[in-house]
Design an enzyme around this catalytic site. Structure first.
Site, mmCIF file in Angstrom:
data_model
loop_
_atom_site.group_PDB
_atom_site.id
_atom_site.type_symbol
_atom_site.label_atom_id
_atom_site.label_comp_id
_atom_site.label_asym_id
_atom_site.label_seq_id
_atom_site.Cartn_x
_atom_site.Cartn_y
_atom_site.Cartn_z
ATOM 1 N N ALA A 135 36.421 -2.547 4.188
ATOM 2 C CA ALA A 135 37.081 -1.999 5.377
ATOM 3 C C ALA A 135 37.794 -0.701 5.001
ATOM 4 C CB ALA A 135 38.063 -3.022 5.942
ATOM 5 N N ILE A 137 40.967 -0.011 4.405
ATOM 6 C CA ILE A 137 42.061 -0.065 3.442
ATOM 7 C C ILE A 137 41.650 -0.769 2.153
ATOM 8 C CG2 ILE A 137 44.290 -1.184 3.003
ATOM 9 C CD1 ILE A 137 45.176 -0.413 5.723
ATOM 10 N N ALA A 138 40.863 -1.825 2.254
ATOM 11 C CA ALA A 138 40.558 -2.648 1.084
ATOM 12 C C ALA A 138 39.153 -3.218 1.188
ATOM 13 C CB ALA A 138 41.578 -3.782 0.968
ATOM 14 N N ASP A 290 45.016 -11.357 14.803
ATOM 15 C CA ASP A 290 43.667 -10.794 14.700
ATOM 16 C C ASP A 290 42.649 -11.931 14.594
ATOM 17 O OD1 ASP A 290 41.939 -8.646 14.666
ATOM 18 O OD2 ASP A 290 42.055 -8.336 12.504
#
Length: 509
Positions: A135, A137-138, A290
């Site tokens: 993704a 960010i990570a 989420d």
């Protein structure tokens, strides 16, 4: 850092928005005033050739934000939870924003793990896979602990992501200041407040220790919830840029064919996922914000497994009680009570007419209750409710917007499992149970006991506080020494009576 050098980044941003056709879409969604529109097109159109092309198969806004990179993707995701700012149409587009980027190499990930944990990777993990999900960010790797042989998921931040995010967020602040300076009419959009909120969210996601803490708190709250599991955090192998947790083994929630093949009852799963979300939001005030199919699996025994705790919602006790009473009032179709709750909570200004507000709420509720049971949507109800309350002067409450957005997502998951699910029928027992526990006699006693505990902590200071209040009242030119002492007797009497009631009630509850 927030200076003119950010103009280059903003010009490229404007150029990309123009090239992808997103500029007009965004400006229309924000109902931007003419000065801001002129400024935006001036920054973008002449340099259109500098903009990123993006994926032409995507809608304009998502195409532009994906092309601009991780910080813009995250900003779009955050704005998708704020239809009050960007409008329903754009919020809907942004909800499907693809948070997928090419992975970085396994060797880079292993180097990050080694640096963060201070140990050679092969000493910690006997196996360490190529990235299985990446993704903005990570990314995540599947691994096996060397000491226990347990399968785990290892989440690793992208190398240099902090610097990249801070650079773009810096440009966002600069843009917000320009909007404030050159387009006063757009200040109602609160651009600085939006960017400050975004900055806080991003900084939290850039420290995986905070996500680990959220997962740990969520697990503590939900440990006794039947039919629900969370992977445990491996704290010994987690740090600021690395998070290790047990591998969640199960069938993907979005794969109905596989769920049927495994013998799972999708009707039961649909009811369970909705009930669990409402229970977490109302009972705990801390919920997974989420909860889409990509973050849910079904274990072999039918338990729902949730993971990815980067976005969590929090609602304080008082707001939860108000929210529950509002929902229960709608379920009972008691619109007058729903209106009164809004006034009692101070959500709607006291100078508005409660009966007129109740009629407006009836206009919201009745059409929904007239629908077929399988079409009733609590998310739609909350959306209409916010529209009505805004007309009556209620300020936007960010935590309720996040709750409403998550409610829509969870409803979507439940309906994908069981298209004929009756949302109200599922929600009714959860909301009613919370109402009984939080507003009934036991709740009153609990509140009194909490008040007594607070007063006990301040006990040594009470004499000085009372003396100071008496002196202030007696020296007030309005009191003339007459009114100043009148309040103290009933106040002390209330404390004594309250303490007595607590002592009596504790014998029975």
């Amino acid at each position: 850092m927030r200076g003119p050098h950010n103009i280059i980044r903003l010009i490229r941003t404007g150029a990309t928005l123009e090239r992808t056709g997103a500029m007009s879409v965004v400006l229309d969604a924000f109902e931007a005033p003419k000065p801001l529109r002129f400024l935006a097109h001036t920054l973008g159109w002449p340099f259109k050739w500098l903009g990123y092309k993006g994926n032409p198969d995507m809608p304009p806004a998502t195409r532009a934000l994906t092309a601009l990179g991780p910080a813009y993707i995250k900003l779009g995701q955050m704005l998708s939870t704020r239809p009050d700012l960007v409008g329903e149409d754009l919020a809907l587009q942004l909800r499907v924003l693809q948070d997928k980027l090419p992975p970085f190499s396994k060797s880079e990930a292993m180097a990050e793990v080694e640096k963060e944990l201070g140990l050679p990777v092969d000493q910690v993990f006997s196996e360490f896979s190529e990235p299985i999900a990446a993704a903005s960010i990570a990314q995540v790797h599947r691994a096996r602990l060397a000491d226990s042989g347990k399968e785990v998921a290892v989440k690793v931040l992208r190398p240099g992501i902090e610097r990249a995010f801070n650079k773009d967020v810096d440009a966002f602040y600069f843009a917000a200041r320009i909007v404030d300076l050159f387009a006063p009419g757009a200040r109602r959009l609160r651009p600085m407040e939006v960017i400050e909120h975004f900055d806080g969210v991003v900084q939290a996601e850039l420290d995986l220790r905070l996500e680990s803490a959220s997962a740990s708190e969520f697990a503590a709250n939900t440990g006794s919830d039947e039919g629900f599991q969370l992977p445990s955090i491996q704290w010994n192998y987690s740090a600021r840029r690395v998070m290790t947790l047990d591998w969640a083994d199960g069938v993907a929630m979005g794969d109905n064919v596989a769920l049927d093949a495994a013998g799972h009852d999708r009707r039961v799963l649909g009811n369970r996922v909705l009930s669990l979300f409402l229970r977490h939001a109302l009972r705990d005030g801390f919920f997974h914000a989420d909860m889409h199919q990509g973050n849910l699996k079904v274990a072999a025994n039918g338990d729902i497994i949730a993971y990815d705790f980067g976005i969590m919602g929090h609602i304080d006790e008082y707001t939860r009680r108000v929210y529950a009473e509002i929902l229960f009032g709608f379920i009972k179709r008691d619109y007058k009570r729903v209106a009164e709750v809004h006034f009692e909570a101070g959500y709607v200004p006291a100078d508005r007419d409660v009966d007129e507000f109740a009629r407006a709420l009836r206009a919201v509720g009745e059409p929904i209750f007239g629908m077929d049971a399988s079409s009733i949507s609590m998310g739609r109800l909350l959306n209409y409710l916010f529209e009505v309350t805004e007309r009556f002067g209620m300020e936007t409450r960010t935590e309720l917007i996040l709750l409403q957005r998550t409610m829509v997502v969870v409803e979507g998951v439940a309906r994908s499992l069981d298209p004929h699910i009756n949302i109200w029928e599922t929600a009714h027992p959860v909301v009613e149970d919370y109402i009984k526990k939080s507003i009934g006699p036991r709740a009153v006693v609990k509140d009194l006991m909490s008040t007594a505990q607070v007063m006990a902590r301040f006990g040594p200071r009470l004499p000085a506080l009372v003396e100071a209040a008496l002196i202030a009242q007696s020296s007030s030119p309005d009191s003339r020494g007459r009114v100043g002492t009148n309040w103290i007797t009933p106040a002390l009497t209330g404390v004594v009576v309250g303490a007595s009631l607590i002592a009596i009630a504790s014998q029975f509850f």
